[in-house]
Design an enzyme around this catalytic site. Structure first.
Site, PDB file in Angstrom:
ATOM      1  N   ARG A 175     -77.578  32.360 -27.165  1.00  0.00           N
ATOM      2  CA  ARG A 175     -77.228  31.407 -27.795  1.00  0.00           C
ATOM      3  C   ARG A 175     -76.436  32.071 -28.622  1.00  0.00           C
ATOM      4  O   ARG A 175     -77.351  33.068 -29.260  1.00  0.00           O
ATOM      5  CB  ARG A 175     -78.504  30.808 -28.315  1.00  0.00           C
ATOM      6  CG  ARG A 175     -78.768  29.739 -29.408  1.00  0.00           C
ATOM      7  CD  ARG A 175     -79.805  30.036 -30.423  1.00  0.00           C
ATOM      8  NE  ARG A 175     -79.750  31.245 -30.620  1.00  0.00           N
ATOM      9  CZ  ARG A 175     -80.706  31.636 -31.878  1.00  0.00           C
ATOM     10  NH1 ARG A 175     -82.226  31.295 -31.348  1.00  0.00           N
ATOM     11  NH2 ARG A 175     -80.859  32.750 -32.510  1.00  0.00           N
ATOM     12  N   TYR A 177     -83.392  39.153 -37.039  1.00  0.00           N
ATOM     13  CA  TYR A 177     -84.419  39.298 -35.934  1.00  0.00           C
ATOM     14  C   TYR A 177     -83.261  40.475 -34.230  1.00  0.00           C
ATOM     15  O   TYR A 177     -84.093  40.494 -33.488  1.00  0.00           O
ATOM     16  CB  TYR A 177     -85.146  38.307 -35.290  1.00  0.00           C
ATOM     17  CG  TYR A 177     -84.500  37.270 -35.179  1.00  0.00           C
ATOM     18  CD1 TYR A 177     -84.079  36.975 -34.048  1.00  0.00           C
ATOM     19  CD2 TYR A 177     -84.220  35.780 -36.037  1.00  0.00           C
ATOM     20  CE1 TYR A 177     -83.297  35.582 -33.371  1.00  0.00           C
ATOM     21  CE2 TYR A 177     -83.560  35.056 -36.331  1.00  0.00           C
ATOM     22  CZ  TYR A 177     -82.872  35.013 -34.968  1.00  0.00           C
ATOM     23  OH  TYR A 177     -82.678  33.325 -34.218  1.00  0.00           O
ATOM     24  N   HIS A 212     -79.637  29.613 -34.941  1.00  0.00           N
ATOM     25  CA  HIS A 212     -81.026  28.361 -33.877  1.00  0.00           C
ATOM     26  C   HIS A 212     -80.555  26.997 -34.629  1.00  0.00           C
ATOM     27  O   HIS A 212     -80.767  26.666 -33.572  1.00  0.00           O
ATOM     28  CB  HIS A 212     -82.363  28.591 -34.632  1.00  0.00           C
ATOM     29  CG  HIS A 212     -83.301  27.831 -33.794  1.00  0.00           C
ATOM     30  ND1 HIS A 212     -83.886  27.423 -33.113  1.00  0.00           N
ATOM     31  CD2 HIS A 212     -84.205  27.256 -34.684  1.00  0.00           C
ATOM     32  CE1 HIS A 212     -84.381  26.381 -32.877  1.00  0.00           C
ATOM     33  NE2 HIS A 212     -84.617  26.346 -33.816  1.00  0.00           N
TER      34      HIS A 212
END
Ligand SMILES: Cc1ncc(C[n+]2csc(CCOP(=O)(O)OP(=O)(O)O)c2C)c(N)n1
Length: 403
Positions: free
Chosen positions: A289, A302, A293
């Site tokens: 990805r 993160y 998100h």
């Protein structure tokens, strides 16, 4: 080629490696057409998958490139629209175009596809107007495209639940006698899309059990984009996700999810198996990805940026473009034409989104049942009175009991 190491393992030594099927290298070379590699590949995916890949013409490949490029253009426009306050949220597919286009193109017209909420390229390939997808993210519609006409069920946000819907649907197809007849226009497969995070859900495991037990015609397409929001896949799966299928009693294949040829070939062979009555397959498309998100997320908090950079070199569009240029003589004009088409689509989408009207208060009740239903009517009346009360200062309906 099957590589015994991850294309880019995110690092945990607790995660054993597994063979990853690749047919198109990041430099644009076709491994399935290479005599020296054929035996190794055939062992990994079977002769049928190799035959499907080999049968792809230059037009097919250019068509796949076009699908991926249009999907990426829709994604860019939707992200911009969200940033401008025109969509409530957007779940970007950036980086996952090959897994989606390859798998969706592998489906037959009569097959049914059950997406989650990021399968915009799947929807596009099957003829869902992207404006319909955006209307869902604008909050003016509940994603009501025609599932019968497109073969694409509505998006699902409840993680993994659609794998059960897909398996139930597949069992229905089986009972309708539309599996294993040998009629290519009748035999039907079902594709269930889900993510690496979803693979931890109980629903997905139940779907695996039912599909395996009943030999249901399902292809489970797991796009392992390596992050379930901020949780890395390696923290959820101690073995590669494809290997889990063995425990349920059906085949599992890990394929390079940024390689549209391999994704197409492997899913096509799995769907053929399903239609022939040979049961389910799990295809783990190992991808990444590239974006957040959703537009509400900040992956910088993160995710190491070096990881993102590594995956930029494996871009699914760039590798197919390199292949088309080097081996099929496709030149600048064709790519410029696709880019123009993408810009026109994006401009049309923007106009459509800005022109979308707010739904009427009662519209959410309209499609709850196919026929009029007394309880739904009662709910609708109560809701309309409630809203009317709000519009007149909020007093009228506030204290009323619900009918
Ligand atoms: C049943 C359920 N639990 C939790 C959530 C919250 N949630 C939304 S997206 C997500 C992560 C999903 O990750 P993955 O399945 O890998 O799909 P991806 O978003 O990476 O495509 C979670 C936990 C949810 N929507 N549904």
């Amino acid at each position: 080629m099957t590589s015994s190491t991850h294309p880019a393992s995110t690092g945990s030594s607790a995660t054993p490696s597994t063979a990853t099927v690749q047919m198109l290298t990041p430099d644009g070379e076709r491994l399935d057409l290479d005599e020296g590699r054929r035996a190794e590949l055939e062992q990994a995916v079977g002769a049928e998958a190799l035959a499907h890949a080999a049968a792809l013409t230059a037009d097919d490949l250019l068509g796949m490139y076009r699908d991926m490029a249009l999907a990426r253009r829709v994604d860019t426009e939707a992200t911009a629209l969200q940033r401008q306050g025109e969509l409530g949220l957007w779940a970007s597919l950036l980086g996952q175009e090959a897994a989606q286009v390859g798998s969706a193109r592998a489906a037959a017209p009569q097959d049914r596809l059950f997406p989650t909420y990021r399968e915009h390229a799947v929807a596009l390939v099957r003829g869902v107007d992207p404006a319909h997808v955006l209307s869902l993210f604008r909050g003016v519609d509940r994603g009501g495209w025609d599932a019968e006409a497109t073969g694409v069920s509505p998006y699902t946000l409840v993680i993994g639940s659609q794998t059960l819907h897909a398996t139930g649907y597949a069992m229905g197809v089986q009972r309708d006698g539309a599996v294993g007849t040998g009629d290519p226009a009748r035999d039907t497969a079902v594709l269930a899309y889900f993510g690496d995070g979803a693979s931890s859900q109980g629903d997905v495991h139940e779907a695996f059990v039912f599909a395996a037990t009943y030999q249901a015609p399902v292809v489970f397409v797991c796009q392992n984009n390596q992050w379930a929001i901020s949780v890395p896949a390696e923290r959820q799966a101690r073995v590669p996700i494809a290997r889990r299928a063995a425990g349920f009693g059906f085949p599992g294949v890990r394929v390079d999810g940024n390689d549209v040829v391999a994704c197409y070939a492997v899913v096509r062979a799995a769907a053929d198996r399903a239609r022939a009555g040979e049961g389910p397959t799990l295809v783990e498309a190992f991808t990444y990805r590239m974006g957040a998100h959703t537009t509400s997320d900040d992956p910088g908090r993160y995710r190491p940026s070096v990881e993102v950079e590594q995956w930029r070199d494996r871009d699914p569009l760039a590798r197919l473009e390199a292949h088309l240029r080097r081996h099929h003589g496709v030149g600048d004009d064709a790519f410029a034409e696709v880019a123009r088409e993408g810009d026109a689509l994006a401009a049309r989408l923007r106009r459509d989104v800005l022109g979308m009207r707010e739904p009427g208060h009662g519209e959410m009740f309209e499609h709850a049942y196919a026929a009029p239903h007394a309880h739904v009517e009662a709910d609708r009346r109560w809701y309309e009175e409630y809203v009317a009360g709000l519009e007149h200062g909020g007093a009228a309906a506030d204290g009323e009991e619900r009918a």
